[in-house]
Design a protein around this motif. Structure first.
Motif, PDB file in Angstrom:
ATOM      1  N   THR A 104       0.850  -1.186   0.000  1.00 19.64           N
ATOM      2  CA  THR A 104       0.000   0.000   0.000  1.00 19.64           C
ATOM      3  C   THR A 104       0.890   1.241   0.000  1.00 19.64           C
ATOM      4  O   THR A 104       2.080   1.170   0.326  1.00 19.64           O
ATOM      5  N   PHE A 105       0.283   2.379  -0.327  1.00 22.37           N
ATOM      6  CA  PHE A 105       1.030   3.629  -0.276  1.00 22.37           C
ATOM      7  C   PHE A 105       1.540   3.873   1.137  1.00 22.37           C
ATOM      8  O   PHE A 105       2.679   4.311   1.321  1.00 22.37           O
ATOM      9  N   ASP A 106       0.731   3.600   2.134  1.00 23.82           N
ATOM     10  CA  ASP A 106       1.150   3.831   3.522  1.00 23.82           C
ATOM     11  C   ASP A 106       2.348   2.977   3.912  1.00 23.82           C
ATOM     12  O   ASP A 106       3.250   3.453   4.606  1.00 23.82           O
ATOM     13  N   GLU A 107       2.387   1.736   3.454  1.00 25.56           N
ATOM     14  CA  GLU A 107       3.536   0.872   3.743  1.00 25.56           C
ATOM     15  C   GLU A 107       4.807   1.428   3.109  1.00 25.56           C
ATOM     16  O   GLU A 107       5.865   1.483   3.746  1.00 25.56           O
ATOM     17  N   VAL A 108       4.705   1.822   1.853  1.00 22.72           N
ATOM     18  CA  VAL A 108       5.863   2.352   1.139  1.00 22.72           C
ATOM     19  C   VAL A 108       6.322   3.662   1.764  1.00 22.72           C
ATOM     20  O   VAL A 108       7.519   3.873   2.002  1.00 22.72           O
ATOM     21  N   ILE A 109       5.384   4.537   2.063  1.00 28.51           N
ATOM     22  CA  ILE A 109       5.722   5.828   2.671  1.00 28.51           C
ATOM     23  C   ILE A 109       6.421   5.619   4.010  1.00 28.51           C
ATOM     24  O   ILE A 109       7.466   6.230   4.277  1.00 28.51           O
ATOM     25  N   GLY A 110       5.891   4.749   4.838  1.00 28.22           N
ATOM     26  CA  GLY A 110       6.513   4.469   6.136  1.00 28.22           C
ATOM     27  C   GLY A 110       7.919   3.925   6.006  1.00 28.22           C
ATOM     28  O   GLY A 110       8.827   4.320   6.754  1.00 28.22           O
ATOM     29  N   GLN A 111       8.123   3.050   5.042  1.00 26.20           N
ATOM     30  CA  GLN A 111       9.453   2.457   4.856  1.00 26.20           C
ATOM     31  C   GLN A 111      10.427   3.474   4.278  1.00 26.20           C
ATOM     32  O   GLN A 111      11.607   3.476   4.639  1.00 26.20           O
ATOM     33  N   LEU A 112       9.959   4.341   3.404  1.00 25.54           N
ATOM     34  CA  LEU A 112      10.819   5.402   2.865  1.00 25.54           C
ATOM     35  C   LEU A 112      11.275   6.350   3.967  1.00 25.54           C
ATOM     36  O   LEU A 112      12.443   6.747   4.012  1.00 25.54           O
ATOM     37  N   ILE A 113      10.368   6.704   4.864  1.00 23.71           N
ATOM     38  CA  ILE A 113      10.728   7.581   5.982  1.00 23.71           C
ATOM     39  C   ILE A 113      11.765   6.893   6.863  1.00 23.71           C
ATOM     40  O   ILE A 113      12.762   7.506   7.256  1.00 23.71           O
ATOM     41  N   LYS A 114      11.540   5.616   7.138  1.00 23.71           N
ATOM     42  CA  LYS A 114      12.477   4.849   7.970  1.00 23.71           C
ATOM     43  C   LYS A 114      13.853   4.734   7.295  1.00 23.71           C
ATOM     44  O   LYS A 114      14.883   4.884   7.951  1.00 23.71           O
ATOM     45  N   ALA A 115      13.866   4.511   5.985  1.00 21.57           N
ATOM     46  CA  ALA A 115      15.119   4.267   5.264  1.00 21.57           C
ATOM     47  C   ALA A 115      15.909   5.541   4.994  1.00 21.57           C
ATOM     48  O   ALA A 115      17.140   5.534   5.058  1.00 21.57           O
ATOM     49  N   THR A 116      15.213   6.618   4.651  1.00 18.13           N
ATOM     50  CA  THR A 116      15.917   7.823   4.209  1.00 18.13           C
ATOM     51  C   THR A 116      15.849   8.984   5.190  1.00 18.13           C
ATOM     52  O   THR A 116      16.614   9.934   5.061  1.00 18.13           O
ATOM     53  N   GLY A 117      14.912   8.929   6.115  1.00 16.86           N
ATOM     54  CA  GLY A 117      14.748  10.038   7.052  1.00 16.86           C
ATOM     55  C   GLY A 117      14.053  11.241   6.425  1.00 16.86           C
ATOM     56  O   GLY A 117      14.053  12.319   7.007  1.00 16.86           O
ATOM     57  N   CYS A 118      13.449  11.047   5.260  1.00 16.63           N
ATOM     58  CA  CYS A 118      12.761  12.158   4.604  1.00 16.63           C
ATOM     59  C   CYS A 118      11.422  12.434   5.289  1.00 16.63           C
ATOM     60  O   CYS A 118      10.951  11.640   6.101  1.00 16.63           O
ATOM     61  N   SER A 119      10.818  13.535   4.926  1.00 17.78           N
ATOM     62  CA  SER A 119       9.524  13.903   5.496  1.00 17.78           C
ATOM     63  C   SER A 119       8.413  13.031   4.913  1.00 17.78           C
ATOM     64  O   SER A 119       8.592  12.381   3.875  1.00 17.78           O
ATOM     65  N   TYR A 120       7.259  13.069   5.573  1.00 21.22           N
ATOM     66  CA  TYR A 120       6.098  12.341   5.072  1.00 21.22           C
ATOM     67  C   TYR A 120       5.740  12.827   3.668  1.00 21.22           C
ATOM     68  O   TYR A 120       5.475  12.024   2.771  1.00 21.22           O
ATOM     69  N   GLU A 121       5.767  14.136   3.477  1.00 21.76           N
ATOM     70  CA  GLU A 121       5.402  14.714   2.183  1.00 21.76           C
ATOM     71  C   GLU A 121       6.347  14.246   1.078  1.00 21.76           C
ATOM     72  O   GLU A 121       5.914  13.918  -0.028  1.00 21.76           O
ATOM     73  N   GLN A 122       7.647  14.225   1.376  1.00 25.07           N
ATOM     74  CA  GLN A 122       8.618  13.784   0.371  1.00 25.07           C
ATOM     75  C   GLN A 122       8.451  12.295   0.086  1.00 25.07           C
ATOM     76  O   GLN A 122       8.509  11.871  -1.069  1.00 25.07           O
ATOM     77  N   ALA A 123       8.240  11.503   1.117  1.00 21.95           N
ATOM     78  CA  ALA A 123       8.041  10.062   0.926  1.00 21.95           C
ATOM     79  C   ALA A 123       6.801   9.798   0.081  1.00 21.95           C
ATOM     80  O   ALA A 123       6.789   8.906  -0.774  1.00 21.95           O
ATOM     81  N   ARG A 124       5.760  10.589   0.302  1.00 18.74           N
ATOM     82  CA  ARG A 124       4.528  10.450  -0.476  1.00 18.74           C
ATOM     83  C   ARG A 124       4.800  10.775  -1.947  1.00 18.74           C
ATOM     84  O   ARG A 124       4.319  10.083  -2.857  1.00 18.74           O
TER      85      ARG A 124
END
Length: 94
Positions: free
Chosen positions: A34-54
């Motif tokens: 899901t988008f939420d799964e990918v967004i959460g993992q991107l934040i965890k992996a890169t430290g980017c903001s929610y908006e950037q991960a989205r």
């Protein structure tokens, strides 16, 4: 043409050129997460903001892939290992 004299040895100059081009982590789209799964993992992996991960997740969804991180190879390896914890498909390119 220059005459080569016996015993004259021209030095061989070898240059060791190291170019630290930044490596890039590419995230590929999939139909599993899901988008939420990918967004959460991107934040965890890169430290980017929610908006950037989205934005990254949406780009991967629409274009099939997105560059989500760039930097030293060791940092890219860390990012991909975190993204791949939930079986996201990634690639490191230079």
């Amino acid at each position: 043409m220059e005459e080569i004299k016996p015993g004259k040895v021209e030095p061989v100059v070898e240059e060791d050129v190291t170019v630290n081009l930044p490596y890039k982590v590419i995230l590929y789209n999939d139909d599993v997460h899901t988008f939420d799964e990918v967004i959460g993992q991107l934040i965890k992996a890169t430290g980017c903001s929610y908006e950037q991960a989205r934005k990254y997740a949406f780009e991967a969804h629409v274009k099939g892939k997105a560059v989500v991180f760039s930097g030293e190879l060791s940092d890219c390896l860390k990012v991909t290992s975190i993204l791949e914890e939930i079986a996201l498909h990634t690639q490191i390119v230079s």
